[in-house]
Design a protein around this motif. Structure first.
Motif, PDB file in Angstrom:
ATOM      1  N   LEU A 304       0.891  -1.168   0.000  1.00  0.00           N
ATOM      2  CA  LEU A 304       0.000   0.000   0.000  1.00  0.00           C
ATOM      3  C   LEU A 304       0.922   1.208   0.000  1.00  0.00           C
ATOM      4  CD1 LEU A 304      -2.764  -1.023   2.588  1.00  0.00           C
ATOM      5  CD2 LEU A 304      -2.513  -1.652   0.176  1.00  0.00           C
ATOM      6  N   SER A 305       1.091   1.824  -1.163  1.00  0.00           N
ATOM      7  CA  SER A 305       2.208   2.752  -1.364  1.00  0.00           C
ATOM      8  C   SER A 305       1.913   4.184  -0.959  1.00  0.00           C
ATOM      9  CB  SER A 305       2.640   2.729  -2.830  1.00  0.00           C
ATOM     10  OG  SER A 305       1.552   3.105  -3.668  1.00  0.00           O
ATOM     11  N   GLY A 306       0.629   4.593  -0.899  1.00  0.00           N
ATOM     12  CA  GLY A 306       0.348   5.986  -0.580  1.00  0.00           C
ATOM     13  C   GLY A 306      -1.088   6.221  -0.157  1.00  0.00           C
ATOM     14  N   ARG A 307      -1.303   7.277   0.609  1.00  0.00           N
ATOM     15  CA  ARG A 307      -2.642   7.595   1.116  1.00  0.00           C
ATOM     16  C   ARG A 307      -3.114   8.987   0.700  1.00  0.00           C
ATOM     17  NH1 ARG A 307       0.327   8.474   6.277  1.00  0.00           N
ATOM     18  NH2 ARG A 307       0.369  10.737   6.647  1.00  0.00           N
ATOM     19  N   ASN A 308      -2.380   9.667  -0.167  1.00  0.00           N
ATOM     20  CA  ASN A 308      -2.644  11.090  -0.424  1.00  0.00           C
ATOM     21  C   ASN A 308      -3.748  11.296  -1.467  1.00  0.00           C
ATOM     22  OD1 ASN A 308      -0.616  11.817   1.433  1.00  0.00           O
ATOM     23  ND2 ASN A 308       0.953  11.513  -0.140  1.00  0.00           N
ATOM     24  N   ILE A 309      -4.932  10.843  -1.117  1.00  0.00           N
ATOM     25  CA  ILE A 309      -6.094  10.962  -1.984  1.00  0.00           C
ATOM     26  C   ILE A 309      -6.955  12.133  -1.520  1.00  0.00           C
ATOM     27  CG2 ILE A 309      -7.480   9.371  -0.569  1.00  0.00           C
ATOM     28  CD1 ILE A 309      -8.742   8.349  -3.188  1.00  0.00           C
ATOM     29  N   ASP A 310      -7.563  12.819  -2.480  1.00  0.00           N
ATOM     30  CA  ASP A 310      -8.550  13.832  -2.137  1.00  0.00           C
ATOM     31  C   ASP A 310      -9.715  13.141  -1.428  1.00  0.00           C
ATOM     32  OD1 ASP A 310      -9.826  16.664  -2.774  1.00  0.00           O
ATOM     33  OD2 ASP A 310     -11.329  15.131  -3.258  1.00  0.00           O
ATOM     34  N   MET A 311     -10.066  13.616  -0.234  1.00  0.00           N
ATOM     35  CA  MET A 311     -11.051  12.896   0.562  1.00  0.00           C
ATOM     36  C   MET A 311     -12.459  12.997  -0.011  1.00  0.00           C
ATOM     37  SD  MET A 311      -9.404  11.159   2.587  1.00  0.00           S
ATOM     38  CE  MET A 311     -10.833  10.473   3.433  1.00  0.00           C
ATOM     39  N   GLY A 312     -12.741  14.040  -0.783  1.00  0.00           N
ATOM     40  CA  GLY A 312     -14.021  14.095  -1.477  1.00  0.00           C
ATOM     41  C   GLY A 312     -14.130  12.975  -2.501  1.00  0.00           C
ATOM     42  N   LEU A 313     -13.050  12.761  -3.245  1.00  0.00           N
ATOM     43  CA  LEU A 313     -13.014  11.659  -4.200  1.00  0.00           C
ATOM     44  C   LEU A 313     -13.120  10.323  -3.472  1.00  0.00           C
ATOM     45  CD1 LEU A 313     -12.556  10.472  -7.031  1.00  0.00           C
ATOM     46  CD2 LEU A 313     -10.086  10.699  -6.626  1.00  0.00           C
ATOM     47  N   HIS A 314     -12.433  10.201  -2.349  1.00  0.00           N
ATOM     48  CA  HIS A 314     -12.479   8.952  -1.594  1.00  0.00           C
ATOM     49  C   HIS A 314     -13.906   8.635  -1.154  1.00  0.00           C
ATOM     50  CE1 HIS A 314     -11.827   6.176   1.847  1.00  0.00           C
ATOM     51  NE2 HIS A 314     -10.801   5.769   1.135  1.00  0.00           N
ATOM     52  N   ARG A 315     -14.626   9.633  -0.664  1.00  0.00           N
ATOM     53  CA  ARG A 315     -16.008   9.402  -0.240  1.00  0.00           C
ATOM     54  C   ARG A 315     -16.890   8.998  -1.411  1.00  0.00           C
ATOM     55  NH1 ARG A 315     -14.559  13.687   3.246  1.00  0.00           N
ATOM     56  NH2 ARG A 315     -15.209  15.242   1.722  1.00  0.00           N
ATOM     57  N   THR A 316     -16.645   9.612  -2.583  1.00  0.00           N
ATOM     58  CA  THR A 316     -17.415   9.248  -3.769  1.00  0.00           C
ATOM     59  C   THR A 316     -17.184   7.791  -4.145  1.00  0.00           C
ATOM     60  OG1 THR A 316     -17.346  11.507  -4.636  1.00  0.00           O
ATOM     61  CG2 THR A 316     -17.758   9.747  -6.218  1.00  0.00           C
ATOM     62  N   ILE A 317     -15.926   7.358  -4.097  1.00  0.00           N
ATOM     63  CA  ILE A 317     -15.587   5.984  -4.463  1.00  0.00           C
ATOM     64  C   ILE A 317     -16.145   4.994  -3.450  1.00  0.00           C
ATOM     65  CG2 ILE A 317     -13.671   4.353  -4.747  1.00  0.00           C
ATOM     66  CD1 ILE A 317     -12.026   6.774  -5.782  1.00  0.00           C
ATOM     67  N   VAL A 318     -15.990   5.307  -2.174  1.00  0.00           N
ATOM     68  CA  VAL A 318     -16.389   4.371  -1.122  1.00  0.00           C
ATOM     69  C   VAL A 318     -17.902   4.281  -0.994  1.00  0.00           C
ATOM     70  CG1 VAL A 318     -16.344   3.962   1.367  1.00  0.00           C
ATOM     71  CG2 VAL A 318     -14.243   4.567   0.163  1.00  0.00           C
ATOM     72  N   TYR A 319     -18.582   5.418  -1.061  1.00  0.00           N
ATOM     73  CA  TYR A 319     -20.023   5.432  -0.800  1.00  0.00           C
ATOM     74  C   TYR A 319     -20.879   5.613  -2.045  1.00  0.00           C
ATOM     75  CZ  TYR A 319     -18.316   6.116   3.937  1.00  0.00           C
ATOM     76  OH  TYR A 319     -17.659   5.973   5.132  1.00  0.00           O
ATOM     77  N   GLY A 320     -20.259   6.049  -3.163  1.00  0.00           N
ATOM     78  CA  GLY A 320     -21.015   6.281  -4.372  1.00  0.00           C
ATOM     79  C   GLY A 320     -21.098   5.063  -5.249  1.00  0.00           C
ATOM     80  N   GLU A 321     -21.573   5.257  -6.449  1.00  0.00           N
ATOM     81  CA  GLU A 321     -21.692   4.165  -7.391  1.00  0.00           C
ATOM     82  C   GLU A 321     -20.315   3.838  -7.959  1.00  0.00           C
ATOM     83  OE1 GLU A 321     -24.470   5.306 -10.333  1.00  0.00           O
ATOM     84  OE2 GLU A 321     -26.184   5.355  -8.956  1.00  0.00           O
ATOM     85  N   ALA A 322     -20.174   2.651  -8.545  1.00  0.00           N
ATOM     86  CA  ALA A 322     -18.911   2.242  -9.160  1.00  0.00           C
ATOM     87  C   ALA A 322     -18.526   3.240 -10.249  1.00  0.00           C
ATOM     88  CB  ALA A 322     -19.045   0.832  -9.749  1.00  0.00           C
ATOM     89  N   ILE A 323     -17.244   3.506 -10.310  1.00  0.00           N
ATOM     90  CA  ILE A 323     -16.738   4.458 -11.302  1.00  0.00           C
ATOM     91  C   ILE A 323     -16.412   3.711 -12.589  1.00  0.00           C
ATOM     92  CG2 ILE A 323     -14.860   6.042 -11.834  1.00  0.00           C
ATOM     93  CD1 ILE A 323     -14.766   6.778  -8.915  1.00  0.00           C
TER      94      ILE A 323
END
Length: 328
Positions: A304-323
């Motif tokens: 797991l090489s990095g955690r520097n994701i935009d948290m708005g994008l992270h919430r969309t991916i985790v809780y939203g529909e498949a991209i």
């Protein structure tokens, strides 16, 4: 220098001691059950600057002469190398200029600014940003510390491989992120230097995988840089590549590529089942396992090489529909 060796990597570990974390490796019950063998997660996203890049940046800064330190450094980056370099030079009171394209997410720019580095946004690719780097080297005398094709950078990233094989000495397979090749080359040199039978598979996104295209062509080639969830893996390998192309060609056992939906699934799994927040590039190893694209007959280490994701994008991916697959 034609390649970075195990001896270079062991020396790098001494140079960066006290400057980086020795990150933990933990067993993933869910992935182990799915694969039928032990799957261990190397939690490098918990590194001080949120990614593995601090290892190479710290080793490269430690290798500078007094004159070079006085001149300052410059680098092209997709974000994480710039943040790591900014952190490393701030400790030394040096000047740093980070050149990036318009594709770099704003959250990564913010962190680089916070650390006091100067930022130049140039063009729509890392190759465009590299042209600004070369101008600053020629006109202002800055020292270039590139994100991957540099012996001290590769050796620094290779210290991760030493930790992996120490923490999981019976590893049959290591999954490592593949972009410009500094990380993959360093880890492969370290792991195979200690455990020659351990296989190394490079994992990248399907959209703009420059090293894969170059290895297929038998030489470095230009590849269009496209938007992707794995933004940290974007950019070319340089047509004048000196080290990483040959090392990846000689040391990697295979390469697998992932679609955007598969990368999103890796991010979701890391959060929902492993309780880890990772960026797209950080999740590609997990994603490759979930997609059934990698098989193993013994213990696996997934970076797991990095955690520097935009948290708005992270919430969309985790809780939203498949991209879905992103259009060009």
């Amino acid at each position: 220098m034609t390649k970075v060796t195990l001896e270079h990597i062991r020396a790098a570990r001494e140079h960066i001691a006290g400057k980086v974390e020795r990150t933990p490796t933990v067993l993933s019950p869910s992935l182990s059950e799915q694969l039928g063998v032990p799957v261990h997660l190397k939690l490098e996203h918990r590194q001080i600057t949120g990614s593995f890049k601090l290892r190479g940046a710290s080793n490269a800064v430690a290798s500078l002469t007094t004159d070079e330190r006085a001149r300052g450094v410059v680098a092209a980056s997709t974000g994480n190398h710039g943040r790591a370099l900014a952190h490393a030079v701030k400790l030394q009171g040096m000047r740093a200029v980070i050149c990036m394209s318009r594709l770099v997410p704003e959250n990564k720019l913010d962190e680089i600014r916070r650390l006091g580095a100067e930022i130049r946004i140039v063009g729509n690719s890392q190759d465009d940003a590299q042209q600004e780097v070369e101008r600053l080297v020629a006109q202002e005398g800055l020292v270039m510390l590139p994100p991957f094709d540099h012996p001290a950078i590769i050796a620094g990233q290779g210290t991760l491989g030493l930790e992996m094989i120490e923490q999981v000495p019976d590893a049959a397979l290591v999954l490592v992120q593949l972009s410009g090749g500094g990380l993959a080359a360093g880890i492969a040199a370290a792991v195979k230097g200690v455990s020659p039978t351990t296989k190394i598979i490079g994992v990248s996104m399907a959209r703009g995988a420059a090293m894969k295209a170059s290895l297929d062509a038998g030489r470095p080639v230009l590849v269009e840089e496209l938007p992707t969830l794995a933004d940290s893996l974007g950019g070319g390998i340089g047509l004048d590549n000196r080290l990483t192309f040959a090392m990846c060609r000689d040391l990697l056992d295979d390469i697998t590529l992932l679609g955007e939906d598969e990368i999103a699934a890796g991010i979701r799994h890391a959060y929902a089942r492993e309780r880890e927040i990772v960026e797209g590039a950080g999740a590609v190893g997990v994603a490759a396992l979930l997609a059934g694209k990698v098989k193993a007959n013994g213990p696996v280490v997934v970076l797991l090489s990095g955690r520097n994701i935009d948290m708005g994008l992270h919430r969309t991916i985790v809780y939203g529909e498949a991209i879905a697959e992103r259009a060009a």
